[in-house]
Design an enzyme around this catalytic site. Structure first.
Site, mmCIF file in Angstrom:
data_model
loop_
_atom_site.group_PDB
_atom_site.id
_atom_site.type_symbol
_atom_site.label_atom_id
_atom_site.label_comp_id
_atom_site.label_asym_id
_atom_site.label_seq_id
_atom_site.Cartn_x
_atom_site.Cartn_y
_atom_site.Cartn_z
ATOM 1 N NE ARG A 21 9.414 115.670 101.738
ATOM 2 C CZ ARG A 21 8.190 115.430 102.188
ATOM 3 N NH1 ARG A 21 7.863 115.835 103.409
ATOM 4 N NH2 ARG A 21 7.306 114.788 101.456
ATOM 5 C CB CYS B 238 20.923 113.083 82.339
ATOM 6 S SG CYS B 238 19.814 112.766 83.732
ATOM 7 C CG HIS C 133 13.132 117.028 86.888
ATOM 8 N ND1 HIS C 133 13.259 117.998 85.900
ATOM 9 C CD2 HIS C 133 13.525 115.855 86.305
ATOM 10 C CE1 HIS C 133 13.689 117.436 84.785
ATOM 11 N NE2 HIS C 133 13.855 116.141 85.004
ATOM 12 C CB SER D 89 14.080 114.956 90.601
ATOM 13 O OG SER D 89 13.575 114.034 89.655
ATOM 14 C CB CYS E 228 14.992 115.586 81.526
ATOM 15 S SG CYS E 228 14.199 114.160 82.296
#
Length: 387
Positions: free
Chosen positions: A214, A374, A344, A243, A86
């Site tokens: 949203r 993270c 993400h 995410s 990530c």
């Protein structure tokens, strides 16, 4: 010491995977768009750019950075593929800044590209057999029941929630706040300076607005969502406080302060410091706390001197835990949304965060910002920007 400064920072709008606007746009095409635009916006001649470094995950193991450099007309510029799960997009910027500060390179385009919609699938022959595991993904660590390598909802979301004693109501409330702030930022044109339009539909349309947030979300709707693992007692992670799964690319041009001065360019921000950490995989979602402390220590700063944080909402529990552990004012954290709302796109998010923070610091006329996240396998990364 030579300063590493950001001369340009751009990204595509973020698409919702497999059903959104970028579902038929590959990670290669997304990368080409942002690399070319980052180079153009930098104000530097092409011959000054020494390298292109791009984060890529689940992209098949190629070097998309070189592909994008060639397609963007940077024929003499090599490419480097970066993977820190990530945090790949953040690691690419750190790698660029490292080379600049070491005096090895003058200017580097760094970023990340990710297309969940078109990611290739892998298969793996199980050693000692003629059987195949299909689909297969490379493990970041040896799986255990409390830290499965292939289920982030348990490894990151749920483990963080129970380790930090965070309730579902707290996570849902943070996720709703994230959507509300992202929508407000979109409506205010907050991201206009950083977004690069992408032609879609064979050139019949242009995609330039994040589509994942949203507008109609609420705590009541969040509370109605089913948990992802009802068989686990007390499990509190849902699709809403997690995410999104997304498509996007982002890139920044990092150069030495001497190059910026030589060409009469005003940097967006300075890359002040960065840090990555490893933790027990069970504690993956708490790794940003250690990474933030380490990066700020390297920068010679403390938490009170930071004006703005983005701590990626891989799951809402990650950001809530960091805010609580570090004693942060929530108003300084994720003011424009993050992973739960914007989404993400894994290899892209770190660079997207840097682009957003750099533009915001410039709008504010100065300050300090920290991007942190993270990463799978028990890792965390953070970067400090100053203007």
């Amino acid at each position: 010491m030579i300063d590493a400064v950001i001369l340009s920072a751009c990204r595509t709008a973020i698409g919702t995977a497999r059903k959104g606007a970028l579902r038929d746009t590959s990670a290669f095409d997304l990368a080409t768009r942002v690399v070319g635009e980052a180079a153009r916006r930098s104000g530097l001649p092409a011959e000054i750019i020494d390298d292109v470094v791009l984060g890529e995950t689940l992209a098949g193991g190629g070097v998309i950075a070189r592909y994008a450099a060639l397609e963007a007309g940077l024929t003499d510029v090599p490419g480097l593929a970066h993977n820190r799960h990530c945090a790949s997009g953040l690691a690419s910027v750190a790698t660029a800044a490292s080379s600049i500060r070491a005096g090895m390179d003058r200017a580097v385009i760094a970023g990340g590209t990710h297309s969940s919609s078109t990611a290739p699938m892998s298969r793996w022959r199980i050693p000692g057999t003629q059987e195949w595991q299909d689909p297969w993904s490379s493990p970041s660590h040896v799986s255990t029941p409390d830290a499965p390598h292939n289920d982030m909802s348990i490894l990151v979301g749920w483990n963080t929630a129970w380790l930090a004693d965070i309730s579902r109501a707290e996570m849902d409330a943070w996720a709703v706040r994230s959507h509300q702030r992202a929508v407000r930022a979109i409506d205010a044109g907050q991201f206009a300076d950083e977004i690069v339009p992408v032609e879609i539909g064979g050139g019949t349309a242009v995609f330039d607005t994040d589509e994942h947030p949203r507008r109609d979300t609420s705590e009541e709707k969040m509370a109605s969502l089913k948990v992802l693992h009802p068989e686990i007692d007390g499990f509190s992670i849902t699709a809403g406080n997690s995410s999104g799964v997304n498509d996007a690319a982002a890139a920044v041009t990092v150069a030495s302060s001497a190059v910026a001065e030589e060409y009469g360019l005003t940097p967006l921000a300075t890359v002040r410091a960065w840090a990555s950490v490893g933790v027990d995989p069970v504690r993956t979602g708490l790794a940003p706390v250690a990474a933030i402390r380490k990066a700020l220590d390297r920068a010679g700063l403390d938490l009170a001197q930071v004006d703005l944080f983005e701590i990626n909402e891989a799951f809402a529990s990650v950001t809530v835990a960091a805010v609580r552990e570090l004693g942060l004012d929530p108003e300084r954290v994720n003011p424009f949304g993050s992973g739960c709302s914007l989404g993400h796109p894994v290899a892209t998010t770190g660079t997207r965060m840097i682009a957003t923070l750099a533009h915001e610091l410039r709008r504010r006329g100065g300050g300090t910002a920290v991007a942190a996240m993270c990463a799978g396998g028990g890792m965390g990364s953070a970067m400090v920007l100053t203007v």
